[in-house]
Design a protein around this motif. Sequence first.
Motif, PDB file in Angstrom:
ATOM      1  N   LEU A  70       0.831  -1.196   0.000  1.00 19.03           N
ATOM      2  CA  LEU A  70       0.000   0.000   0.000  1.00 19.03           C
ATOM      3  C   LEU A  70       0.868   1.248   0.000  1.00 19.03           C
ATOM      4  CD1 LEU A  70      -1.480  -2.167   2.234  1.00 19.03           C
ATOM      5  CD2 LEU A  70      -3.268  -0.489   1.931  1.00 19.03           C
ATOM      6  N   SER A  71       0.317   2.328  -0.495  1.00 20.40           N
ATOM      7  CA  SER A  71       0.973   3.632  -0.484  1.00 20.40           C
ATOM      8  C   SER A  71       0.474   4.453   0.700  1.00 20.40           C
ATOM      9  CB  SER A  71       0.648   4.375  -1.783  1.00 20.40           C
ATOM     10  OG  SER A  71      -0.743   4.696  -1.826  1.00 20.40           O
ATOM     11  N   ALA A  72       1.095   5.607   0.906  1.00 21.92           N
ATOM     12  CA  ALA A  72       0.635   6.518   1.960  1.00 21.92           C
ATOM     13  C   ALA A  72      -0.811   6.939   1.712  1.00 21.92           C
ATOM     14  CB  ALA A  72       1.552   7.735   2.037  1.00 21.92           C
ATOM     15  N   ASN A  73      -1.169   7.189   0.452  1.00 16.94           N
ATOM     16  CA  ASN A  73      -2.556   7.562   0.149  1.00 16.94           C
ATOM     17  C   ASN A  73      -3.517   6.414   0.433  1.00 16.94           C
ATOM     18  OD1 ASN A  73      -2.323  10.278  -0.618  1.00 16.94           O
ATOM     19  ND2 ASN A  73      -1.725   9.750  -2.709  1.00 16.94           N
ATOM     20  N   ASP A  74      -3.100   5.178   0.104  1.00 20.59           N
ATOM     21  CA  ASP A  74      -3.929   4.018   0.421  1.00 20.59           C
ATOM     22  C   ASP A  74      -4.109   3.884   1.932  1.00 20.59           C
ATOM     23  OD1 ASP A  74      -4.123   3.172  -2.279  1.00 20.59           O
ATOM     24  OD2 ASP A  74      -2.204   2.107  -2.117  1.00 20.59           O
ATOM     25  N   LEU A  75      -3.011   4.032   2.663  1.00 15.10           N
ATOM     26  CA  LEU A  75      -3.070   3.884   4.117  1.00 15.10           C
ATOM     27  C   LEU A  75      -3.936   4.966   4.749  1.00 15.10           C
ATOM     28  CD1 LEU A  75       0.630   2.860   4.652  1.00 15.10           C
ATOM     29  CD2 LEU A  75      -1.354   1.478   5.307  1.00 15.10           C
ATOM     30  N   ALA A  76      -3.910   6.174   4.194  1.00 21.87           N
ATOM     31  CA  ALA A  76      -4.792   7.230   4.701  1.00 21.87           C
ATOM     32  C   ALA A  76      -6.256   6.823   4.533  1.00 21.87           C
ATOM     33  CB  ALA A  76      -4.509   8.542   3.981  1.00 21.87           C
ATOM     34  N   GLN A  77      -6.571   6.249   3.388  1.00 19.51           N
ATOM     35  CA  GLN A  77      -7.942   5.782   3.149  1.00 19.51           C
ATOM     36  C   GLN A  77      -8.323   4.686   4.140  1.00 19.51           C
ATOM     37  OE1 GLN A  77      -9.783   7.353   1.100  1.00 19.51           O
ATOM     38  NE2 GLN A  77     -11.478   6.044   0.411  1.00 19.51           N
ATOM     39  N   TRP A  78      -7.409   3.760   4.390  1.00 19.36           N
ATOM     40  CA  TRP A  78      -7.627   2.674   5.344  1.00 19.36           C
ATOM     41  C   TRP A  78      -7.855   3.222   6.752  1.00 19.36           C
ATOM     42  CZ3 TRP A  78      -9.191  -1.999   6.035  1.00 19.36           C
ATOM     43  CH2 TRP A  78      -8.729  -2.818   7.076  1.00 19.36           C
ATOM     44  N   LEU A  79      -7.065   4.203   7.150  1.00 20.39           N
ATOM     45  CA  LEU A  79      -7.231   4.818   8.466  1.00 20.39           C
ATOM     46  C   LEU A  79      -8.603   5.465   8.594  1.00 20.39           C
ATOM     47  CD1 LEU A  79      -3.716   6.504   8.817  1.00 20.39           C
ATOM     48  CD2 LEU A  79      -4.489   4.450  10.016  1.00 20.39           C
ATOM     49  N   LYS A  80      -9.056   6.130   7.549  1.00 21.21           N
ATOM     50  CA  LYS A  80     -10.381   6.760   7.582  1.00 21.21           C
ATOM     51  C   LYS A  80     -11.485   5.721   7.749  1.00 21.21           C
ATOM     52  CE  LYS A  80      -8.963  10.537   4.515  1.00 21.21           C
ATOM     53  NZ  LYS A  80      -9.063  11.070   3.135  1.00 21.21           N
ATOM     54  N   ILE A  81     -11.369   4.615   7.028  1.00 15.01           N
ATOM     55  CA  ILE A  81     -12.380   3.562   7.127  1.00 15.01           C
ATOM     56  C   ILE A  81     -12.399   2.974   8.536  1.00 15.01           C
ATOM     57  CG2 ILE A  81     -12.998   1.245   6.316  1.00 15.01           C
ATOM     58  CD1 ILE A  81     -11.839   2.105   3.563  1.00 15.01           C
ATOM     59  N   GLN A  82     -11.234   2.734   9.087  1.00 17.51           N
ATOM     60  CA  GLN A  82     -11.175   2.179  10.431  1.00 17.51           C
ATOM     61  C   GLN A  82     -11.742   3.145  11.474  1.00 17.51           C
ATOM     62  OE1 GLN A  82     -10.319  -0.888  11.625  1.00 17.51           O
ATOM     63  NE2 GLN A  82     -10.305  -1.508   9.466  1.00 17.51           N
ATOM     64  N   LEU A  83     -11.301   4.393  11.417  1.00 20.84           N
ATOM     65  CA  LEU A  83     -11.800   5.383  12.378  1.00 20.84           C
ATOM     66  C   LEU A  83     -13.280   5.678  12.175  1.00 20.84           C
ATOM     67  CD1 LEU A  83      -8.723   7.781  12.321  1.00 20.84           C
ATOM     68  CD2 LEU A  83      -9.431   6.335  14.247  1.00 20.84           C
ATOM     69  N   GLY A  84     -13.765   5.460  10.959  1.00 17.66           N
ATOM     70  CA  GLY A  84     -15.188   5.633  10.663  1.00 17.66           C
ATOM     71  C   GLY A  84     -16.003   4.388  10.920  1.00 17.66           C
ATOM     72  N   HIS A  85     -15.390   3.371  11.522  1.00 15.97           N
ATOM     73  CA  HIS A  85     -16.073   2.134  11.895  1.00 15.97           C
ATOM     74  C   HIS A  85     -16.735   1.477  10.700  1.00 15.97           C
ATOM     75  CE1 HIS A  85     -16.536   4.870  15.597  1.00 15.97           C
ATOM     76  NE2 HIS A  85     -15.381   4.242  15.658  1.00 15.97           N
ATOM     77  N   GLY A  86     -16.036   1.491   9.572  1.00 16.42           N
ATOM     78  CA  GLY A  86     -16.515   0.812   8.378  1.00 16.42           C
ATOM     79  C   GLY A  86     -17.127   1.720   7.334  1.00 16.42           C
ATOM     80  N   ALA A  87     -17.390   2.988   7.690  1.00 17.50           N
ATOM     81  CA  ALA A  87     -17.982   3.930   6.734  1.00 17.50           C
ATOM     82  C   ALA A  87     -16.946   4.341   5.696  1.00 17.50           C
ATOM     83  CB  ALA A  87     -18.514   5.161   7.464  1.00 17.50           C
ATOM     84  N   LEU A  88     -17.355   4.377   4.435  1.00 18.68           N
ATOM     85  CA  LEU A  88     -16.470   4.825   3.358  1.00 18.68           C
ATOM     86  C   LEU A  88     -16.481   6.342   3.274  1.00 18.68           C
ATOM     87  CD1 LEU A  88     -17.505   2.194   0.683  1.00 18.68           C
ATOM     88  CD2 LEU A  88     -15.289   2.330   1.852  1.00 18.68           C
ATOM     89  N   PRO A  89     -15.324   6.964   3.079  1.00 16.32           N
ATOM     90  CA  PRO A  89     -15.265   8.436   3.030  1.00 16.32           C
ATOM     91  C   PRO A  89     -16.200   9.056   1.999  1.00 16.32           C
ATOM     92  CG  PRO A  89     -13.055   7.519   3.232  1.00 16.32           C
ATOM     93  CD  PRO A  89     -13.976   6.363   3.008  1.00 16.32           C
ATOM     94  N   GLY A  90     -16.451   8.361   0.891  1.00 13.96           N
ATOM     95  CA  GLY A  90     -17.325   8.914  -0.140  1.00 13.96           C
ATOM     96  C   GLY A  90     -18.787   8.528   0.003  1.00 13.96           C
ATOM     97  N   GLY A  91     -19.117   7.829   1.085  1.00 18.50           N
ATOM     98  CA  GLY A  91     -20.479   7.370   1.298  1.00 18.50           C
ATOM     99  C   GLY A  91     -20.578   5.860   1.193  1.00 18.50           C
ATOM    100  N   GLY A  92     -21.533   5.288   1.883  1.00 15.20           N
ATOM    101  CA  GLY A  92     -21.683   3.844   1.919  1.00 15.20           C
ATOM    102  C   GLY A  92     -20.780   3.226   2.976  1.00 15.20           C
ATOM    103  N   ARG A  93     -20.740   1.898   2.983  1.00 18.98           N
ATOM    104  CA  ARG A  93     -19.978   1.188   4.006  1.00 18.98           C
ATOM    105  C   ARG A  93     -19.176   0.050   3.404  1.00 18.98           C
ATOM    106  NH1 ARG A  93     -20.021   1.453   9.179  1.00 18.98           N
ATOM    107  NH2 ARG A  93     -21.210   3.129  10.162  1.00 18.98           N
ATOM    108  N   LEU A  94     -17.994  -0.172   3.978  1.00 17.71           N
ATOM    109  CA  LEU A  94     -17.214  -1.352   3.645  1.00 17.71           C
ATOM    110  C   LEU A  94     -17.658  -2.509   4.532  1.00 17.71           C
ATOM    111  CD1 LEU A  94     -14.920  -2.384   1.836  1.00 17.71           C
ATOM    112  CD2 LEU A  94     -13.326  -1.794   3.680  1.00 17.71           C
ATOM    113  N   PHE A  95     -17.915  -2.207   5.788  1.00 22.37           N
ATOM    114  CA  PHE A  95     -18.441  -3.193   6.742  1.00 22.37           C
ATOM    115  C   PHE A  95     -19.268  -2.450   7.778  1.00 22.37           C
ATOM    116  CE2 PHE A  95     -14.020  -2.153   7.789  1.00 22.37           C
ATOM    117  CZ  PHE A  95     -14.123  -1.655   9.083  1.00 22.37           C
ATOM    118  N   SER A  96     -20.066  -3.197   8.515  1.00 20.09           N
ATOM    119  CA  SER A  96     -21.009  -2.592   9.451  1.00 20.09           C
ATOM    120  C   SER A  96     -20.327  -2.151  10.739  1.00 20.09           C
ATOM    121  CB  SER A  96     -22.118  -3.590   9.796  1.00 20.09           C
ATOM    122  OG  SER A  96     -21.569  -4.682  10.532  1.00 20.09           O
TER     123      SER A  96
END
Length: 524
Positions: A261-287
């Motif tokens: 992963l790149s730094a940009n990928d890891l930033a996206q991953w951190l957002k998903i984790q801190l958002g408890h599964g919510a995707l930054p652009g809307g929707g969810r990766l997991f509940s």
Amino acid sequence: MKLRILLALPLLALATPALADPPGGLDAKIEALRKASGAPGIAVAVVEHGKTTLARGWGYRKLGDPAKVDADTIFQTGSTGKAFTATALAILVDQGKLGWDDRVIDHMPWFRMYDPWVTREITVRDLLVHHSGLGLGAGDLLFVPRGSLSRKETVKRLAYLKPATSFRSNYAYDNILYMVAGQLIEEVSGKSWEDFMTSEVLKRGGMTTATATYEARWATADRAFPHARIGGVVRGDGPNSVLDEREELGRAAMPAGGLALSANDLAQWLKIQLGHGALPGGGRLFSETQAMEMWKGVTVQPLTPYPGSLAPLTPKFSTYALGWEVEDYKGARIISHGGGVFGSITHVILLPDQDVGIAVVVNSEDVALLRGVAHLLVDHYLGIPDQDWFKRFSEFMDTRIAGGKAALASGKATPAKVGPSLAPERYAGTYRDPWYGDVAVTHGTDGLRIDFKTTPRMAGKLVHWQYDTFVTRFDDKAIEPAYVTFALDAEGKVARVTMKPESPIADFSYDYRDLDLRPVEDKK
């Protein structure tokens, strides 16, 4: 560096406001630390309150090459990928295709552990939390380095790995059960772990440059090359050298740590984790339900105090959750995981109650740089003054390497000048371990050689040490050398071969001690 029980706080508790931005002068600070460490390159991602406040790189992708690390340079991230495998399972749980407490054999009837009772009882959750009863790193030699077995065949060989403790009684870190988790994903979803990870986790999660296969990583021009210090007396003691990209985990082991992963990928991953599964652009990766499950500590880890100036990092509690460690630091809850593969190391840290995430990747095995930068940032977001963690970890690593060199020198100073008992050609033969497979010892004009048949290119000379013990001198200097001891029967024939690492600080994945090699009878 382990994580313990999750504090009894709801995931949606109000976050404590974090400091606004990364520390002032951070760019120059990291570059100075990189140069001081001798590491080729480093990349860092920081996320605060759902926003990327830092994603960039310093240094070079490869020694001797002018191409610089940037925010899209992909790095191998090692065991931080365990949380991604747990996330893939969480998605399947959300889809109703399995449950965390389902028995593994309900989805893979052919699956076997050494103990029949454990085979019947082990659950999906048990695969992820390191309390199966297997010893530390058990089975790693099947894929460290470059194991050739398929994932399914590797999983099947678990039936021959004897436990070190009783089931669910002790913590012992392993990789092989994450391979079982990867095979389980394939059995349940109909897609290989690689395909499921790529389509359902990385792409859906917006991690656009991340890869889950070696071919995809090698096809990415903007990638960091692995480096290691292998020119000294013990691994880690020489200058940084570029490693052959073939110095990889066996493909079967990808679910345990094969992502890049790149730094940009890891930033996206951190957002998903801190958002408890919510995707930054809307929707969810997991509940949110699965987010809570994955951060819930399961296995209590023993507390081993950090030595000397690292003592402040010693937690008061530590547990392992589903692909994450959960612990405390200065009263704050920390959810994190480290990762390391040949020539690359990573640290991913979540401060959920501050709503801050930090990821650091280095394309060499320079621990002081990785941990120095990571803890500098953690302290910053907790309002703690700079404690010069780079210096502290540098001193710790210097002491550790010096101790390893002293232990190695001490052992080498006193070999008994006795033996070998047999003529060299009488040690030759094929020896078999039930879980690893065959190891061949041959005799030729250059003496004895050893060849690990399950591991491509893991071969080299055997040099006599004392009595009936020899030392490997592998052709590939990146592989940890080992003592090889031949036990003779009353007739003077080799009855058994055992091994142990030569270096006292060898990585636990070189689990030579687990081998119980016996002669293979000639059927002719």
